[in-house]
Structure formats: C-alpha cells, structure tokens
Design an enzyme around this catalytic site. Structure first.
Site, PDB file in Angstrom:
ATOM      1  N   GLY A  52      97.375 -21.476  20.184  1.00  0.00           N
ATOM      2  CA  GLY A  52      96.193 -20.633  20.156  1.00  0.00           C
ATOM      3  C   GLY A  52      95.949 -19.754  21.359  1.00  0.00           C
ATOM      4  O   GLY A  52      95.017 -18.939  21.323  1.00  0.00           O
ATOM      5  N   GLU A  80     101.648 -26.358  21.300  1.00  0.00           N
ATOM      6  CA  GLU A  80     102.336 -25.731  20.151  1.00  0.00           C
ATOM      7  C   GLU A  80     102.066 -24.231  20.195  1.00  0.00           C
ATOM      8  O   GLU A  80     101.164 -23.747  19.507  1.00  0.00           O
ATOM      9  CB  GLU A  80     101.793 -26.281  18.836  1.00  0.00           C
ATOM     10  CG  GLU A  80     101.953 -27.775  18.669  1.00  0.00           C
ATOM     11  CD  GLU A  80     101.218 -28.302  17.443  1.00  0.00           C
ATOM     12  OE1 GLU A  80     101.575 -29.396  16.989  1.00  0.00           O
ATOM     13  OE2 GLU A  80     100.286 -27.635  16.952  1.00  0.00           O
ATOM     14  N   ARG A  99     102.065 -17.316  19.244  1.00  0.00           N
ATOM     15  CA  ARG A  99     101.726 -15.932  19.600  1.00  0.00           C
ATOM     16  C   ARG A  99     101.908 -15.639  21.096  1.00  0.00           C
ATOM     17  O   ARG A  99     102.416 -14.581  21.456  1.00  0.00           O
ATOM     18  CB  ARG A  99     100.267 -15.671  19.219  1.00  0.00           C
ATOM     19  CG  ARG A  99      99.847 -14.241  19.429  1.00  0.00           C
ATOM     20  CD  ARG A  99      98.319 -14.081  19.230  1.00  0.00           C
ATOM     21  NE  ARG A  99      97.772 -14.926  18.221  1.00  0.00           N
ATOM     22  CZ  ARG A  99      97.444 -14.518  16.984  1.00  0.00           C
ATOM     23  NH1 ARG A  99      97.619 -13.272  16.638  1.00  0.00           N
ATOM     24  NH2 ARG A  99      96.924 -15.364  16.115  1.00  0.00           N
ATOM     25  N   ARG A 138      98.607  -8.170   9.367  1.00  0.00           N
ATOM     26  CA  ARG A 138      97.427  -8.531  10.166  1.00  0.00           C
ATOM     27  C   ARG A 138      96.262  -7.533  10.068  1.00  0.00           C
ATOM     28  O   ARG A 138      95.123  -7.951   9.906  1.00  0.00           O
ATOM     29  CB  ARG A 138      97.816  -8.761  11.625  1.00  0.00           C
ATOM     30  CG  ARG A 138      98.930  -9.798  11.805  1.00  0.00           C
ATOM     31  CD  ARG A 138      99.103 -10.247  13.244  1.00  0.00           C
ATOM     32  NE  ARG A 138      97.983 -11.041  13.693  1.00  0.00           N
ATOM     33  CZ  ARG A 138      97.019 -10.602  14.457  1.00  0.00           C
ATOM     34  NH1 ARG A 138      97.053  -9.374  14.900  1.00  0.00           N
ATOM     35  NH2 ARG A 138      96.020 -11.388  14.783  1.00  0.00           N
ATOM     36  N   CYS A 149     100.513   0.304  -2.717  1.00  0.00           N
ATOM     37  CA  CYS A 149      99.465   0.735  -3.637  1.00  0.00           C
ATOM     38  C   CYS A 149      98.236  -0.164  -3.531  1.00  0.00           C
ATOM     39  O   CYS A 149      97.909  -0.904  -4.475  1.00  0.00           O
ATOM     40  CB  CYS A 149     100.000   0.742  -5.059  1.00  0.00           C
ATOM     41  SG  CYS A 149     101.513   1.680  -5.165  1.00  0.00           S
ATOM     42  N   GLU A 150      97.610  -0.165  -2.382  1.00  0.00           N
ATOM     43  CA  GLU A 150      96.396  -0.940  -2.122  1.00  0.00           C
ATOM     44  C   GLU A 150      95.567  -0.143  -1.127  1.00  0.00           C
ATOM     45  O   GLU A 150      96.115   0.337  -0.122  1.00  0.00           O
ATOM     46  CB  GLU A 150      96.735  -2.290  -1.447  1.00  0.00           C
ATOM     47  CG  GLU A 150      97.557  -3.234  -2.260  1.00  0.00           C
ATOM     48  CD  GLU A 150      96.754  -4.032  -3.279  1.00  0.00           C
ATOM     49  OE1 GLU A 150      95.518  -4.126  -3.130  1.00  0.00           O
ATOM     50  OE2 GLU A 150      97.376  -4.539  -4.223  1.00  0.00           O
ATOM     51  N   TYR A 172     103.546 -13.278  13.965  1.00  0.00           N
ATOM     52  CA  TYR A 172     102.872 -13.118  12.686  1.00  0.00           C
ATOM     53  C   TYR A 172     103.066 -11.704  12.132  1.00  0.00           C
ATOM     54  O   TYR A 172     102.195 -11.147  11.482  1.00  0.00           O
ATOM     55  CB  TYR A 172     101.381 -13.493  12.791  1.00  0.00           C
ATOM     56  CG  TYR A 172     101.191 -14.883  13.350  1.00  0.00           C
ATOM     57  CD1 TYR A 172     101.562 -15.993  12.612  1.00  0.00           C
ATOM     58  CD2 TYR A 172     100.704 -15.088  14.639  1.00  0.00           C
ATOM     59  CE1 TYR A 172     101.440 -17.276  13.130  1.00  0.00           C
ATOM     60  CE2 TYR A 172     100.575 -16.362  15.170  1.00  0.00           C
ATOM     61  CZ  TYR A 172     100.952 -17.452  14.408  1.00  0.00           C
ATOM     62  OH  TYR A 172     100.836 -18.711  14.923  1.00  0.00           O
TER      63      TYR A 172
HETATM   64  N1  LLP Z   1      99.753 -25.368  15.826  1.00  0.00           N
HETATM   65  C1  LLP Z   1      99.188 -25.346  14.612  1.00  0.00           C
HETATM   66  C2  LLP Z   1      98.838 -26.610  13.965  1.00  0.00           C
HETATM   67  C3  LLP Z   1      98.925 -24.121  13.985  1.00  0.00           C
HETATM   68  O1  LLP Z   1      98.343 -24.107  12.785  1.00  0.00           O
HETATM   69  C4  LLP Z   1      99.266 -22.909  14.645  1.00  0.00           C
HETATM   70  C5  LLP Z   1      99.005 -21.618  14.014  1.00  0.00           C
HETATM   71  C6  LLP Z   1      99.877 -22.981  15.909  1.00  0.00           C
HETATM   72  C7  LLP Z   1     100.093 -24.226  16.476  1.00  0.00           C
HETATM   73  C8  LLP Z   1     100.302 -21.753  16.686  1.00  0.00           C
HETATM   74  O2  LLP Z   1      99.225 -20.960  17.013  1.00  0.00           O
HETATM   75  P1  LLP Z   1      99.401 -19.727  18.032  1.00  0.00           P
HETATM   76  O3  LLP Z   1      99.782 -20.271  19.392  1.00  0.00           O
HETATM   77  O4  LLP Z   1     100.450 -18.850  17.516  1.00  0.00           O
HETATM   78  O5  LLP Z   1      98.067 -19.076  18.044  1.00  0.00           O
HETATM   79  N2  LLP Z   1      98.507 -15.425  10.971  1.00  0.00           N
HETATM   80  C9  LLP Z   1      97.456 -15.482  11.972  1.00  0.00           C
HETATM   81  C10 LLP Z   1      97.582 -16.684  12.852  1.00  0.00           C
HETATM   82  C11 LLP Z   1      97.606 -17.959  12.080  1.00  0.00           C
HETATM   83  C12 LLP Z   1      97.914 -19.135  12.936  1.00  0.00           C
HETATM   84  C13 LLP Z   1      98.226 -20.331  12.103  1.00  0.00           C
HETATM   85  N3  LLP Z   1      98.446 -21.503  12.873  1.00  0.00           N
HETATM   86  C14 LLP Z   1      97.444 -14.180  12.747  1.00  0.00           C
HETATM   87  O6  LLP Z   1      98.256 -13.314  12.452  1.00  0.00           O
HETATM   88  O7  LLP Z   1      96.615 -14.008  13.640  1.00  0.00           O
END
Ligand code: LLP
Length: 421
Positions: free
Chosen positions: A240, A274, A277, A313, A344-345, A373
């Site tokens: 996150g 984890e 991004r 996104r 087409c959206e 993403y």
């Molecule tokens: N751990 C878990 C359990 C998760 O569900 C996620 C992301 C991460 C780690 C990694 O999160 P990050 O460090 O990448 O923020 N598609 C969306 C983001 C969805 C994230 C889903 N889970 C976007 O494009 O902003």
C-alpha cells in the site's frame, strides 16, 4: 525519487533511450519500464527497514511479467500471490515455494490444495470458513500447514474508496471478534500452525499514520495469540505504500518504517511487507500514439491508440496519471486536452483537461507511473491484443520482455471450440 522519464535534448528519454525510438521499433501502445528505477526503489525500502529482520514480498498482481518476477527473485525478494495462476508464475520463474506468501480473500479449494501441495511459506487466511476448508486439506498433508491470519483492523487508510481494504465493512480479513472465537480452536489444531498475523489496509496510501493504528490492532491480536500458546513470529504489514502520481512527493519508505519498526521491535516480531506499486509504479510508462483529433464542447480531444483496455485505472478509479508529449513542447502553447482511447465506451479516457500542446496524427504521448496495475489489469475488450512490454536495463540496453499479442493469440482458445462444433 522522481520519474526516470525525462526530457533530454528536446525529447523524452528513459535511461538515455528516446521513447520515439522505442515506439518506432516496437510499435504502440507499448509499456516501457526502467529496470534501474525498480532496483533503486527496492534498495530504498531495504535501507528504511535497516537491520530489522524484514522480508519484502513483491505483490505479483501489481505487474506480473515473468521476466520482472525472475529479476526480482534474483534480487532476493519474496512474493505475495493471490491465485493459482500467480503461484504458477512464481514457479515458472524458479522461485522456491518457501519465499511465497499466499493471500487472497476467495481462494478456491483447488487453489488452497495447490498452495499446500507446493509447500508455500505461509497461507494468509481471511475467514473462519477458509480456516475450516484449509484444516480439512491440511489434515491430509504430510506436515502442518503454516498459516497467517489476516486481521481486518477497521482502520481507514484515507485512500480512494475503491482501494481501501481494512475498514470494518470491507470484505477482507477476519474481524478481531471472529479471531477471538477462532483462537482456541487453532491453538489446539495439529495440522495448522499459526506463524504470523497479517493486515493490508489498502493501496496507494500516502499517510503512514494508519499503519501504526493497524499494527496496534495486529499486535493486540498477537498478544492474545501468545496467551493462547501460539507463536506468531511474522507480522505482515501488507502493501500500500503510495506514490506521487502528480510528480510531487510521496512519503519515503522511512516514514512507514517509523510507524512499523518500533512496534515490531517491542513485540519481538519479524516484519513482512507486500509491496507492489511502490516498487514498480514509477518505473513504467505507457507509450501511445495519437490517432485523431477533434474538438468537443470547445475543448481539444485526441483519440489515442491506447485506452481503458491497456490502462484501466483512469476509467475505473478516476485515477490521474500525468500525460506528457514525447516531443518537448513550449508550455505557452499548452491547452486543456482530453485524451481518450479507441474503445466503444464513454468512460474510455486516459485523462481529461490535460495541459498538452496542439496534437495531431502520429504524435506520441507518455502516460507516466503506469508500471503498476497497468499491464496486469489490461484486457481484451473489443478484441484488442494487449501491448508489448520492453525494459531498459542498467546499461541502457532495451529488451522485449513480453511480445505484443496477435489477434491469432486471442482467437486461439475459441477456435478450438469452433472446430469441435
Ligand atoms: N497485499 C495485498 C493483500 C493486496 O491486496 C495488495 C493489493 C497488495 C499487497 C499490494 O498493494 P500495493 O503495495 O501495490 O499498493 N488496482 C488498484 C490497486 C489494487 C490493489 C489490490 N491489492 C490500482 O490500480 O490502484
């Protein structure tokens, strides 16, 4: 840390390589990644967590390219996977199962079986029901299955509502009250071994404070686990860490470490992160070519060859990615321009009212911070083949890390059934 996509001698380059050259050689739409940026961001996170035992698990869903996974594995990271498909990706890259954490709110029985069979490092359990299914599987396994319990700490991370996951009403994780009812059963279970606790507050979080609040809940749960005779050794803070999509400053990893480290030390836990991004987002851009221009409502509108099928996104979260002309232009000529795709959206927009120079057929645009993403959420809607991916390495060499799909690739699965019918 700023973007590696910069103007030099009047045109945008990455690692010294002109984006216009990449477009000419590999076509558009094209995902372009700068590998040294990924390495630098990984090092930055490592430095922030210093000597404290911390395992960085790359979140495969952010960008699941096999070459990328293999390269990351070579740089000592673990992996966070959420499906049988993502387990298979890590296996294809030669990642040993003891470096893979299996998360996900809806793992099927077959996926749990695959995880147990593979002997993954730990499986993050997200509900009482899932614990029961996993227990059945574990009872038939040769050794106890290592699990981590994902707690929903009921903390608002202050991010976009579509990517917040740790508020009480979100579908993810086990509520502390459910956890308490589960504890005595787990403590006596011969086939399940609780080795850790997990939270994931959401994604694109730019305030470190919620991590502290969430971790306090997690550590309270940890103390209860110890009182029940369990030994949760790993505290998983999830992912996150946010990035600055506007080109400004996002908190450095050290700011999140300042929330997490003192708490982990006090509890005596090893840390797991984890991250997706943060590691790969700023390292990538989506390169697209303008096809047509028109005016709408008095505003410039260009139709690019990339759209929501390539980068979802903006359409899905109203996310704002910087869109820059590949040829450097005089800001005095900029005018508010909408950038749409070919799908087409009506929601198929890459950006609205962006300051851009006058554009016409063949002009190239770079959509920044698309390393996470982007490609991993691309689809085939309108039967569009997905883009190719290239990266620029530390020596400035360019390599295709995923070839462009062909229409034949897309049709292949269905043609089987056509010939059967
Ligand atoms: N751990 C878990 C359990 C998760 O569900 C996620 C992301 C991460 C780690 C990694 O999160 P990050 O460090 O990448 O923020 N598609 C969306 C983001 C969805 C994230 C889903 N889970 C976007 O494009 O902003």
């Amino acid at each position: 840390m700023t973007t590696p996509f910069r103007y030099e001698d009047g045109e945008m380059r990455v690692g010294g390589v002109p984006l216009a050259r990449l477009a000419a050689e590999h076509g558009t739409p094209l995902y372009v990644y700068h590998r040294p940026t990924i390495g630098a961001r990984l090092e930055e996170v490592r430095r922030a967590f210093g000597a404290h035992p911390t395992t960085i698990c790359y979140s495969v869903k952010a960008n699941s390219n096999l070459r990328l996974l293999k390269w990351l594995a070579g740089h000592g990271v673990g992996f966070d996977v959420v499906s049988g498909g993502e387990i298979a990706r890590t296996a294809a890259c030669g990642v040993t199962p003891d470096r893979v954490v299996f998360a996900g709110v809806g793992k099927t029985r077959a996926e749990l079986e695959a995880g147990v069979e593979a002997g993954l490092w730990m499986i993050n359990v997200e509900s009482v029901d899932e614990a029961l299914v996993l227990a059945e599987i574990a009872e038939r396994a040769d050794a106890p299955v290592r699990i981590s319990l994902r707690i929903n700490p009921d903390v608002d991370p202050g991010t976009h509502r579509h990517i917040a996951t740790g508020r009480g009403a979100d579908k993810f994780g086990i509520a502390p009250s459910e956890y308490r009812t589960l504890l005595p059963w787990l403590a006596g279970h011969p086939a399940l071994r609780v080795v850790g606790l997990h939270m994931h507050l959401g994604s694109q979080i730019t305030d470190p404070a919620p991590y502290g609040r969430g971790f306090d809940v997690l550590l309270d749960c940890g103390r209860e686990a110890r009182a029940a005779g369990l030994e949760p050794r790993w505290m998983n803070a999830g992912g996150g860490f946010g990035i600055a999509y506007d080109g400004g400053d996002a908190p450095p990893p050290a700011a999140y470490a300042a929330e997490l480290l003192p708490r982990a030390r006090e509890f005596g836990a090893e840390l797991l992160l984890e991250l997706g991004r943060y590691l790969v987002g700023p390292a990538g851009c989506l390169l697209t070519e303008v096809q047509y221009r028109k005016t709408r409502g008095g505003r410039e509108l260009v139709i690019a060859d990339a759209g929501m099928t390539d980068l979802l996104r903006p359409a899905l979260y109203e996310a704002v990615h910087r869109i820059l002309p590949v040829l450097e232009a005089d800001p005095a000529d900029f005018r508010p321009t909408d950038v749409a795709g070919p799908i087409c959206e009506s929601t198929d927009f890459l950006g609205r009212e962006r300051p851009l120079p006058p554009l016409g057929r063949g002009d190239l645009l770079a959509i920044l911070d698309a390393g996470a993403y982007g490609m991993s959420m691309a689809s085939h809607y309108n039967t569009h083949p997905r883009p190719a991916e290239v990266w620029v390495d530390e020596a400035g060499a360019v390599e295709v890390i995923r070839r462009r799909e062909t229409i034949a690739d897309l049709l292949a699965v269905e043609l089987e059934s056509l010939s059967a019918g």
